[in-house]
Design a protein around this motif. Structure first.
Motif, PDB file in Angstrom:
ATOM      1  N   ILE D  28     -95.688   7.086 -79.958  1.00 57.79           N
ATOM      2  CA  ILE D  28     -96.730   6.839 -78.648  1.00 57.79           C
ATOM      3  C   ILE D  28     -95.790   7.629 -77.740  1.00 57.79           C
ATOM      4  N   PRO D  29     -96.558   8.393 -77.156  1.00 57.79           N
ATOM      5  CA  PRO D  29     -95.940   8.733 -75.323  1.00 57.79           C
ATOM      6  C   PRO D  29     -95.564   8.074 -74.430  1.00 57.79           C
ATOM      7  N   ALA D  30     -96.654   6.245 -74.766  1.00 60.21           N
ATOM      8  CA  ALA D  30     -96.016   5.842 -73.712  1.00 60.21           C
ATOM      9  C   ALA D  30     -95.007   4.499 -73.728  1.00 60.21           C
ATOM     10  N   LEU D  31     -94.306   5.115 -75.028  1.00 64.82           N
ATOM     11  CA  LEU D  31     -93.543   4.259 -75.879  1.00 64.82           C
ATOM     12  C   LEU D  31     -91.663   5.210 -75.239  1.00 64.82           C
ATOM     13  N   ALA D  32     -92.314   6.317 -75.454  1.00 66.57           N
ATOM     14  CA  ALA D  32     -90.839   7.892 -75.417  1.00 66.57           C
ATOM     15  C   ALA D  32     -90.804   7.978 -74.300  1.00 66.57           C
ATOM     16  N   GLY D  33     -91.474   7.735 -73.322  1.00 67.06           N
ATOM     17  CA  GLY D  33     -91.115   7.774 -71.507  1.00 67.06           C
ATOM     18  C   GLY D  33     -90.123   7.142 -71.291  1.00 67.06           C
ATOM     19  N   ILE D  34     -89.371   5.676 -71.946  1.00 69.41           N
ATOM     20  CA  ILE D  34     -88.781   5.013 -71.021  1.00 69.41           C
ATOM     21  C   ILE D  34     -87.856   5.016 -71.104  1.00 69.41           C
ATOM     22  N   SER D  35     -87.336   4.886 -69.813  1.00 73.66           N
ATOM     23  CA  SER D  35     -85.847   4.932 -69.343  1.00 73.66           C
ATOM     24  C   SER D  35     -84.506   4.652 -70.856  1.00 73.66           C
ATOM     25  N   ALA D  36     -83.843   5.370 -71.384  1.00 70.72           N
ATOM     26  CA  ALA D  36     -83.076   4.656 -72.442  1.00 70.72           C
ATOM     27  C   ALA D  36     -81.874   3.661 -72.016  1.00 70.72           C
ATOM     28  N   THR D  37     -81.037   4.166 -70.166  1.00 70.55           N
ATOM     29  CA  THR D  37     -80.787   3.284 -70.072  1.00 70.55           C
ATOM     30  C   THR D  37     -80.295   2.305 -69.042  1.00 70.55           C
ATOM     31  N   LYS D  38     -82.040   1.307 -69.847  1.00 65.60           N
ATOM     32  CA  LYS D  38     -82.521   0.301 -69.101  1.00 65.60           C
ATOM     33  C   LYS D  38     -81.745  -0.804 -70.067  1.00 65.60           C
TER      34      LYS D  38
END
Lengths: 306, 306, 306, 306
Positions: D28-38
């Motif tokens: 889902i787009p909402a999850l895909a948008g998260i920054s991977a470096t968190k």
């Protein structure tokens, strides 16, 4: 040799003792209420001659036999590759409503005669037709030469109330991108097709086109091409009887399609279409006495595709 | 219409461009070494007339085509129920060597043409014959009218070195009580049958009995009854081409049996037996150009069981 | 709180009425002959103190409990990655002898405590040890502080006579390249390990190293490292009770391993190892009264890893 | 030993290089948008003390971690047998959304942490609560001591648009009689629970009750009993990390639950609850760097249930 009414009646007498060894479908009340002693057989020659014996004028629920009609309608609307990239042509080796293979094979049903495959076909009809229920009824009335055929709304509604498994199948295909429309309207149509009430004579006439190179009874034009007609018979021979297709080929030796209402249609290509009706089913879901009657008929008249 | 040598040669020319799109079986060196450009087709009429084109005299490894012969031999030795309680008659819906279904169905193979089923048939022969290898060879020499046929010991030995999967299948059936003899001797025989080298002409002659109601070429007596011959064709039509039986019925419309050596035999009941050979296989394990050649032939001569 | 002999005896009294509700393993005569009323429990503290009640000195067939020992021996011989590339660490979700997952997952067993995984471990031992049977016996004698332990040749021979399923599993892995040695010698060793007869006290002592960071009872040196000891307990907690590991964790809350002889070992890390014995099994194949006894013990002494 | 902020920060530094080796959930787009470096880690001691490092105050989508909360709520509303007759306690051995096992096991999900099981739990809440969404939110706000938590309506709506697979699962259970309510409203609630945004600190506080015998942070009364708290930890240890529970137990050695948002909660019974967050997932769907951080933490502070 051509069967006489006496020969057909004799066959019915021979198989009648089998009644009691099968089980009437009982997953919806409308089917469970049918008398188990109904028994009929009708042969329709390619010239339109009907020979019949037993309960051949009483209408019964055709159920899965409708899958042949909906595929025929889809074949008349779509290019072959549009259909066959969404549904396969192979026997499934699983129960008619199993989802295991469907998950492992990414939502592509094995063939158009298991539930998943028939739902894809219904989805195809839904995408291209403004009024698919109307068009199916029109088609079947024309093929059967019987303008009085109707859907059985009570049966369709009852199926819809027990539609969880089919909804699950449709949603699974949708999750794989192999279902285009909203699930519930397609299911509604699908169950309407299944709810058609037809007699042995109606059905024998309807399927005459598969014995006659695609040409319906009394028609001037084929509904599907000769090649498509052969292809349909090939699909029926390998996939038409749920998980009992091999046994049916072994015993009867004709392409055929069964329904849980107890009807079976069988084709002698180039010659005749046959319908038997006996409501009790064997463990594979095919009419028990009906299969036995077809086996005797094949033997007596010396017909088999093998 | 009857095919001429020219028609057959023309068909080979048409399908030759497909060579390169399939894959020669390479699980044993003996098969992997074959030239991918071999291509032949032979038709044997029930009166013995042979019409052929291409590489029809060169022998190749018949592999799974031998499963029809071993079943035929078993059918001549056992009562039907002795065979069919140990092996089914239904398409498997799985790869030819899958064990999943076999475990779920308690060691009863789906049909005699998947590996598990053919191993049961070999086990049956082992139980009743003192020298099953000898009897099989005798049978095939007689059916093919070719007394020079022999097992290919190098191929059989190579298969035996790669037999772990088949050993696993046999032991699984043995654990369910559906395998009577020691596993290794039965496997040895099984691979010998598979190792037979035969030409298209040998094979077309051999399978003439299935086109002729059980009567082998030049014989006075049927080897199996007319009914058994029909049953065998029914089994071939639904189960003869691994997990591609539906597609083969759809495209070719004849009972048939393929082998990973690239051979396919097909039957036009009452008329002729046909063999094609092209070593490259499609993903289902059936000869790719061979299937295409049969499809063209069926169309050109207007023959199909459907 | 530390259990007393009276507390243990009381627990046995409480669970004794369950005898009759399970089923003694009967797939080989040697196991089927055991008295169903045997019942014992032994606790071995990390300092070597034994507290016990019931039939704790009588030896019984440890069967699958040997899988922990063979894995321990393999962990002492191989680098971790040499083991874990050939066998997984996940619960299987299938019966202990199922082959379905093994086929779908290319011959890599889910974990070392299902049959397939234990056969891989036996194959590892076979590859690296000149005399794996001798080494295993030496190990178990040392761990249990009992030099009189021996294999039960009659049990091992009886298992070998019923080894078709395990042979099938081994050949399937071999076909995937995950089995290095000849199948039959490895099976012979595997069944010898299973045939060990040990008492509750023997077993409680033997598994003391898993409660004591890898240090066996009375030893100066760990047999596996502290980390490996934790890892083994983790594997036992998730995979040690066939398809009942979740239920066992839920009810008992300790890492454990069961055998079809009715024994179960359980570990309270840092404190004690426990063995129960009651031959009747539940549907998952774990000792029925034994599990109940462990559940009561955990509750009474207030021990659980959770 | 008790972790310091420096120790936690050091662990984050050690695992940060792993970022780039996993894959952020993108269905889902909402999850895909998260920054991977968190990257964050928070420890909550049973006395309420928080030690943390990295991105521990930023809220992320908890997704499947909500399955523990919904089961906790159900355990507070139902008798155990009312829950456990509808959902099992065993690891599944299949992917989190597989339907194969569900069909073979008659619509009873293996455990409450695969999708099917969590849907049954949601169905249970739907049957007994007038406003299940409200009650869940109330519960989580109380447990986390954070009255500002809310559902993320955009995420929930987006999940609902991609809900075909879960709808299929629910309808399949309904066809087996293991789903009581209309499918779509239950799905709507289920996705709301998943859509909760919480920080590492929120989550560490929330799950304190599982480290403290059922007693939430700052509460006077347990929310579930001590026994239920142990049982929950047992379920988490065997089933909490999808098809990677065995590997997690082997490496980390704590009961835990992961979500595809990249969060993992882990419990050290009697001592502390821990949350890590790193959005990239390993092939099993668990946070890749998060698992590595927990493994290091367990080693450094010498904590493991094994």
């Amino acid at each position: 040799m051509k069967p006489t009414k006496e020969l057909l009646a004799g066959i019915l007498d021979e198989v009648r003792p089998l009644i009691g060894q099968g089980k009437v479908a009982d997953y919806i009340p409308a089917l469970a209420g049918i008398s188990a002693t109904k028994l009929g057989i009708a042969v329709c020659y390619n010239d339109g001659e009907i020979i019949q014996a037993g309960d051949t004028q009483e209408r019964f629920s055709i159920q899965s036999i409708s899958k042949v009609m909906s595929l025929t309608l889809a074949m008349s609307l779509y290019e072959p590759e549009e259909i066959w990239r969404r549904v396969g042509k192979e026997p499934s080796g699983h129960a008619f409503n199993s989802m295991i293979q469907l998950e492992l094979e990414n939502g592509i049903p094995r063939n158009p005669f298991i539930n998943a495959g028939a739902l894809v076909v219904s989805d195809l009809l839904h995408s291209r037709l403004a009024a698919p229920q109307y068009r199916m009824l029109e088609l079947v009335r024309k093929l059967s030469c019987n303008p009085h055929l109707t859907y059985d709304k009570a049966v369709a509604a009852s199926e819809m109330q027990h539609s969880d498994r089919n909804a699950s199948i449709a949603y699974l295909m949708r999750s794989f991108g192999n279902f285009e429309n909203e699930v519930m309207p397609v299911l509604t149509n699908y169950f309407s097709y299944c709810s058609l009430n037809m007699s042995c004579i109606d059905l024998a006439r309807t399927f005459s086109y598969l014995a006659n190179k695609g040409l319906p009874l009394g028609a001037k034009k084929t509904i599907i091409s000769q090649t498509q007609s052969k292809q349909m018979n090939a699909l029926l021979a390998t996939c038409g009887l749920y998980d009992g297709a091999g046994e049916f080929a072994y015993r009867v030796g004709m392409p055929g399609k069964s329904g849980v209402g107890g009807g079976i249609v069988a084709i002698v290509p180039g010659e005749m279409s046959i319908t038997v009706w006996s409501p009790e089913l064997d463990p594979s879901g095919n009419s028990l006495a009906g299969t036995a009657a077809l086996e005797l008929l094949a033997e007596r008249i010396g017909r088999s595709i093998f």
